[in-house]
Design a protein around this motif. Structure first.
Motif, PDB file in Angstrom:
ATOM      1  N   HIS A 183       0.829  -1.207   0.000  1.00 10.71           N
ATOM      2  CA  HIS A 183       0.000   0.000   0.000  1.00 10.71           C
ATOM      3  C   HIS A 183       0.859   1.251   0.000  1.00 10.71           C
ATOM      4  O   HIS A 183       0.574   2.222  -0.715  1.00 10.71           O
ATOM      5  CB  HIS A 183      -0.937   0.004   1.217  1.00 10.71           C
ATOM      6  CG  HIS A 183      -1.862   1.187   1.229  1.00 10.71           C
ATOM      7  ND1 HIS A 183      -1.534   2.403   1.804  1.00 10.71           N
ATOM      8  CD2 HIS A 183      -3.107   1.356   0.687  1.00 10.71           C
ATOM      9  CE1 HIS A 183      -2.524   3.256   1.640  1.00 10.71           C
ATOM     10  NE2 HIS A 183      -3.496   2.648   0.969  1.00 10.71           N
ATOM     11  N   ASP A 184       1.925   1.239   0.800  1.00 13.07           N
ATOM     12  CA  ASP A 184       2.827   2.394   0.821  1.00 13.07           C
ATOM     13  C   ASP A 184       3.509   2.579  -0.529  1.00 13.07           C
ATOM     14  O   ASP A 184       3.707   3.696  -1.003  1.00 13.07           O
ATOM     15  CB  ASP A 184       3.880   2.223   1.920  1.00 13.07           C
ATOM     16  CG  ASP A 184       3.292   2.391   3.315  1.00 13.07           C
ATOM     17  OD1 ASP A 184       2.216   3.013   3.420  1.00 13.07           O
ATOM     18  OD2 ASP A 184       3.896   1.900   4.278  1.00 13.07           O
ATOM     19  N   ARG A 185       3.889   1.433  -1.117  1.00 16.29           N
ATOM     20  CA  ARG A 185       4.545   1.504  -2.421  1.00 16.29           C
ATOM     21  C   ARG A 185       3.572   2.120  -3.448  1.00 16.29           C
ATOM     22  O   ARG A 185       3.942   2.993  -4.238  1.00 16.29           O
ATOM     23  CB  ARG A 185       4.942   0.096  -2.861  1.00 16.29           C
ATOM     24  CG  ARG A 185       6.152   0.055  -3.792  1.00 16.29           C
ATOM     25  CD  ARG A 185       6.554  -1.368  -4.102  1.00 16.29           C
ATOM     26  NE  ARG A 185       6.613  -2.181  -2.884  1.00 16.29           N
ATOM     27  CZ  ARG A 185       6.437  -3.496  -2.855  1.00 16.29           C
ATOM     28  NH1 ARG A 185       6.183  -4.153  -3.977  1.00 16.29           N
ATOM     29  NH2 ARG A 185       6.527  -4.161  -1.718  1.00 16.29           N
ATOM     30  N   ALA A 186       2.310   1.671  -3.418  1.00 13.52           N
ATOM     31  CA  ALA A 186       1.310   2.202  -4.352  1.00 13.52           C
ATOM     32  C   ALA A 186       1.084   3.691  -4.113  1.00 13.52           C
ATOM     33  O   ALA A 186       0.977   4.480  -5.063  1.00 13.52           O
ATOM     34  CB  ALA A 186       0.002   1.435  -4.190  1.00 13.52           C
ATOM     35  N   ARG A 187       1.011   4.060  -2.838  1.00 12.74           N
ATOM     36  CA  ARG A 187       0.779   5.476  -2.514  1.00 12.74           C
ATOM     37  C   ARG A 187       1.903   6.347  -3.061  1.00 12.74           C
ATOM     38  O   ARG A 187       1.656   7.428  -3.615  1.00 12.74           O
ATOM     39  CB  ARG A 187       0.662   5.627  -0.996  1.00 12.74           C
ATOM     40  CG  ARG A 187       0.453   7.057  -0.515  1.00 12.74           C
ATOM     41  CD  ARG A 187       0.124   7.086   0.975  1.00 12.74           C
ATOM     42  NE  ARG A 187       1.083   6.351   1.768  1.00 12.74           N
ATOM     43  CZ  ARG A 187       2.289   6.826   2.137  1.00 12.74           C
ATOM     44  NH1 ARG A 187       2.660   8.028   1.752  1.00 12.74           N
ATOM     45  NH2 ARG A 187       3.103   6.093   2.872  1.00 12.74           N
ATOM     46  N   ALA A 227       0.044   2.399 -13.620  1.00 13.39           N
ATOM     47  CA  ALA A 227      -0.191   0.962 -13.776  1.00 13.39           C
ATOM     48  C   ALA A 227       0.497   0.164 -12.674  1.00 13.39           C
ATOM     49  O   ALA A 227      -0.071  -0.803 -12.140  1.00 13.39           O
ATOM     50  CB  ALA A 227       0.300   0.508 -15.146  1.00 13.39           C
ATOM     51  N   ARG A 228       1.707   0.557 -12.336  1.00 15.01           N
ATOM     52  CA  ARG A 228       2.420  -0.132 -11.248  1.00 15.01           C
ATOM     53  C   ARG A 228       1.686   0.028  -9.928  1.00 15.01           C
ATOM     54  O   ARG A 228       1.584  -0.915  -9.129  1.00 15.01           O
ATOM     55  CB  ARG A 228       3.847   0.398 -11.139  1.00 15.01           C
ATOM     56  CG  ARG A 228       4.751  -0.047 -12.289  1.00 15.01           C
ATOM     57  CD  ARG A 228       6.063   0.706 -12.300  1.00 15.01           C
ATOM     58  NE  ARG A 228       6.820   0.506 -11.071  1.00 15.01           N
ATOM     59  CZ  ARG A 228       7.902   1.210 -10.737  1.00 15.01           C
ATOM     60  NH1 ARG A 228       8.320   2.182 -11.547  1.00 15.01           N
ATOM     61  NH2 ARG A 228       8.539   0.953  -9.617  1.00 15.01           N
ATOM     62  N   ALA A 229       1.149   1.213  -9.698  1.00 12.07           N
ATOM     63  CA  ALA A 229       0.375   1.435  -8.473  1.00 12.07           C
ATOM     64  C   ALA A 229      -0.889   0.588  -8.483  1.00 12.07           C
ATOM     65  O   ALA A 229      -1.252  -0.029  -7.462  1.00 12.07           O
ATOM     66  CB  ALA A 229       0.022   2.910  -8.347  1.00 12.07           C
ATOM     67  N   ALA A 245      -9.382   5.236  -3.401  1.00  9.61           N
ATOM     68  CA  ALA A 245      -8.827   6.587  -3.452  1.00  9.61           C
ATOM     69  C   ALA A 245      -7.576   6.633  -4.313  1.00  9.61           C
ATOM     70  O   ALA A 245      -7.390   7.554  -5.124  1.00  9.61           O
ATOM     71  CB  ALA A 245      -8.518   7.087  -2.044  1.00  9.61           C
ATOM     72  N   LEU A 246      -6.691   5.622  -4.154  1.00 12.29           N
ATOM     73  CA  LEU A 246      -5.463   5.599  -4.950  1.00 12.29           C
ATOM     74  C   LEU A 246      -5.763   5.292  -6.416  1.00 12.29           C
ATOM     75  O   LEU A 246      -5.161   5.882  -7.320  1.00 12.29           O
ATOM     76  CB  LEU A 246      -4.482   4.573  -4.376  1.00 12.29           C
ATOM     77  CG  LEU A 246      -3.839   4.938  -3.036  1.00 12.29           C
ATOM     78  CD1 LEU A 246      -2.933   3.814  -2.558  1.00 12.29           C
ATOM     79  CD2 LEU A 246      -3.035   6.236  -3.162  1.00 12.29           C
ATOM     80  N   VAL A 247      -6.690   4.377  -6.657  1.00 12.94           N
ATOM     81  CA  VAL A 247      -7.060   4.049  -8.035  1.00 12.94           C
ATOM     82  C   VAL A 247      -7.652   5.277  -8.730  1.00 12.94           C
ATOM     83  O   VAL A 247      -7.345   5.570  -9.897  1.00 12.94           O
ATOM     84  CB  VAL A 247      -8.057   2.875  -8.059  1.00 12.94           C
ATOM     85  CG1 VAL A 247      -8.628   2.672  -9.462  1.00 12.94           C
ATOM     86  CG2 VAL A 247      -7.377   1.597  -7.579  1.00 12.94           C
ATOM     87  N   ALA A 248      -8.484   6.037  -8.003  1.00 11.86           N
ATOM     88  CA  ALA A 248      -9.086   7.240  -8.579  1.00 11.86           C
ATOM     89  C   ALA A 248      -8.033   8.281  -8.897  1.00 11.86           C
ATOM     90  O   ALA A 248      -8.069   8.906  -9.976  1.00 11.86           O
ATOM     91  CB  ALA A 248     -10.126   7.809  -7.615  1.00 11.86           C
ATOM     92  N   GLU A 249      -7.074   8.465  -7.982  1.00  9.64           N
ATOM     93  CA  GLU A 249      -6.050   9.480  -8.269  1.00  9.64           C
ATOM     94  C   GLU A 249      -5.142   9.043  -9.406  1.00  9.64           C
ATOM     95  O   GLU A 249      -4.695   9.871 -10.204  1.00  9.64           O
ATOM     96  CB  GLU A 249      -5.218   9.818  -7.034  1.00  9.64           C
ATOM     97  CG  GLU A 249      -4.288  10.969  -7.360  1.00  9.64           C
ATOM     98  CD  GLU A 249      -3.526  11.543  -6.177  1.00  9.64           C
ATOM     99  OE1 GLU A 249      -2.691  12.441  -6.415  1.00  9.64           O
ATOM    100  OE2 GLU A 249      -3.754  11.096  -5.038  1.00  9.64           O
TER     101      GLU A 249
END
Length: 495
Positions: free
Chosen positions: A6-10, A33-35, A43-47
């Motif tokens: 999750h931190d990596r994705a953020r 794409a990596r995220a 929230a992360l997918v939307a951003e």
């Protein structure tokens, strides 16, 4: 280096957010794409969708950008930003379905409403601008958006002031974001600051590698001042390049501007047939605007070319259609252009239209267009044997054309003066227009009281280089001190 997915994705989404400023869609897409492979956090997918959509507004992938931004708008935290960016993609596209889809999500946002339809409730949007500028609190990104809004609403003088402030603030922060400057360039062009328009195109051109849509936008901006100053071969090359880089049916904003430049190049050469063909392409076969915001500015040029090529009836129908479309709240600019078109198309009732076209002092925001109206009116007066009435209009028009460096129109005004029994003084180039675009920019900043060091910081030049430009410019301007520069600018109408 972040062990938790999750931190990596953020952090990858944060990297995508920063990468948008580079204008590299493939990089932003890769980071997003990596995220996305690491998290399904809404929230992360939307951003991530927001950032890819944002960078794609610089490309010709308007459909994809709108899809991603619409998806991002489902997140309430991102909704306003996503819809605002979608309006940019819709503007470049010019597609009616895109425009209406974005407008349906505006929820009263003045920026989105202005970008998707700058003609509806125009006065209300104009009245809101000062408060919006104050709320921007010096944020250059917000100021740049508000400058674009002012330009679309035909508040050109205000747009130029906002863009000047925004661009100065960006420069103080470092490198300008990719793509910044094209809209400012059109505002400068409309306001008679043609060297600034050329400089905006030049500065933007350095950052558009790999972005054909943005390169096309820059090339269309380059073409416009070239056409107006009589460098018609260069103008055609630039405008044709713009049209070759995009699909004109999918990137209507760029295509319309490029065709306008081609039309003006033809007018400058006296080729009215080609001029009419190009201006006619700003409107659909039915007479609607090809681009809901950009096409209208060509309506008077269409009329002018029509009366010289036998297309009077067709042009008159388009003028009437345009007038009805803008009837609720036209800008002073559009009122003047429509009156000019009516005057040219109906000489028997021309005088009240010419008078109305010149009546509003707000028209001074568009000096070239105003000088054209003066010239047309004077030609009509001379044909009516009212030579005495025509002469002062011709002198004023000639003075403006000379100041702007509009050489083909200068020649035409001089020919009219001779026909009116006046031998005009030989054309001497305006001192300010004899300087390079960069030198003119330095002069404008020095006239505001900035030191060489402050100017250098804004333009990424050494104080010594700034001083050298001023040293070479002062004799051409006939001044010996910085305190005289404001007078020079005022005399040239560029204060």
């Amino acid at each position: 280096m972040s062990p938790a997915p999750h931190d990596r994705a953020r952090r990858l989404v944060a990297a995508a957010r920063e990468a948008v400023a580079t204008g590299q869609p493939h990089w932003v897409r890769e980071l997003a794409a990596r995220a996305g492979a690491l998290t399904d956090d809404p929230a992360l997918v939307a951003e991530a969708s927001l950032r890819v959509g944002q960078v794609l507004t610089l490309s010709a992938e308007h459909d994809t950008a709108l899809t991603l931004l619409t998806r991002a708008a489902e997140d309430p935290r991102l909704r306003r930003t996503a819809v605002g960016l979608a309006s940019v993609a819709g503007f470049y596209s010019g597609d009616e379905d895109h425009r209406l889809a974005v407008r349906a999500q505006a929820q009263g946002d003045p920026w989105t409403l202005a970008v998707t339809d700058p003609t509806e409730a125009r006065s209300e949007r104009v009245a809101a601008l000062p408060a919006l500028v104050e709320r921007a609190d010096g944020d250059p990104a917000l100021l740049n958006s508000l400058g674009a809004m002012a330009w679309l609403l035909d508040e050109t003088a205000l747009a130029v002031r906002i863009f000047d402030d925004a661009l100065d603030r960006w420069r103080l922060r470092g490198t300008l974001p990719t793509g910044l400057g094209c809209t400012a360039g059109w505002a400068y062009l409309d306001h008679g600051l043609w060297a600034q328009a050329r400089l905006a195109a030049t500065n933007t051109a350095s950052s558009v590698a790999g972005l054909p849509h943005l390169e096309a936008a820059v090339r269309s901006l380059e073409a416009a001042p070239l056409a107006l100053t009589g460098r018609t071969a260069e103008a055609r090359t630039a405008a044709s390049a713009a049209l070759s880089l995009v699909d004109p049916h999918r990137s209507r904003a760029v295509a319309v501007r490029a065709r306008w430049a081609l039309g003006m190049a033809a007018v400058a050469e006296g080729d009215q047939t080609t001029a009419y063909e190009q201006f006619r392409l700003l409107f659909t076969p039915d007479g609607d605007p090809v681009h809901y915001a950009c096409s209208h500015a060509g309506v008077a040029e269409l009329a002018a070319a029509a009366v010289r090529t036998g297309h009077h009836a067709e042009a008159a129908a388009i003028v009437e259609r345009t007038e009805k479309r803008l009837a609720d709240d036209p800008s002073p600019r559009m009122r003047a252009l429509i009156h000019r078109a009516h005057a040219l198309l109906d000489p028997s009732r021309a005088e009240p239209h010419f008078t109305s076209a010149l009546a509003d002092p707000a028209g001074r925001q568009w000096p070239f267009e105003r000088a054209q109206i003066l010239l047309d009116h004077a030609e009509w007066l001379r044909r009516a044997h009212r030579i005495t009435d025509a002469r002062p209009l011709l002198h004023t028009a000639l003075e403006t054309f000379r100041r702007l460096g509009a050489h083909p129109w200068t020649d035409r005004a001089q020919a009219e003066l001779r026909a009116a029994g006046v031998d005009p003084a030989p054309t001497a180039p305006d001192a300010l227009t004899s300087l390079t675009p960069q030198q003119q920019h330095i002069i404008r900043l020095a006239a505001k009281g900035l030191s060489n060091r402050e100017i250098g910081e804004r333009l990424f030049l050494s104080p010594r280089t700034v001083g050298s430009h001023l040293y070479r410019s002062f004799p051409k301007l006939g001044v010996t001190a910085r305190s005289q520069l404001r007078d020079v600018l005022e005399a040239s109408g560029q204060s």
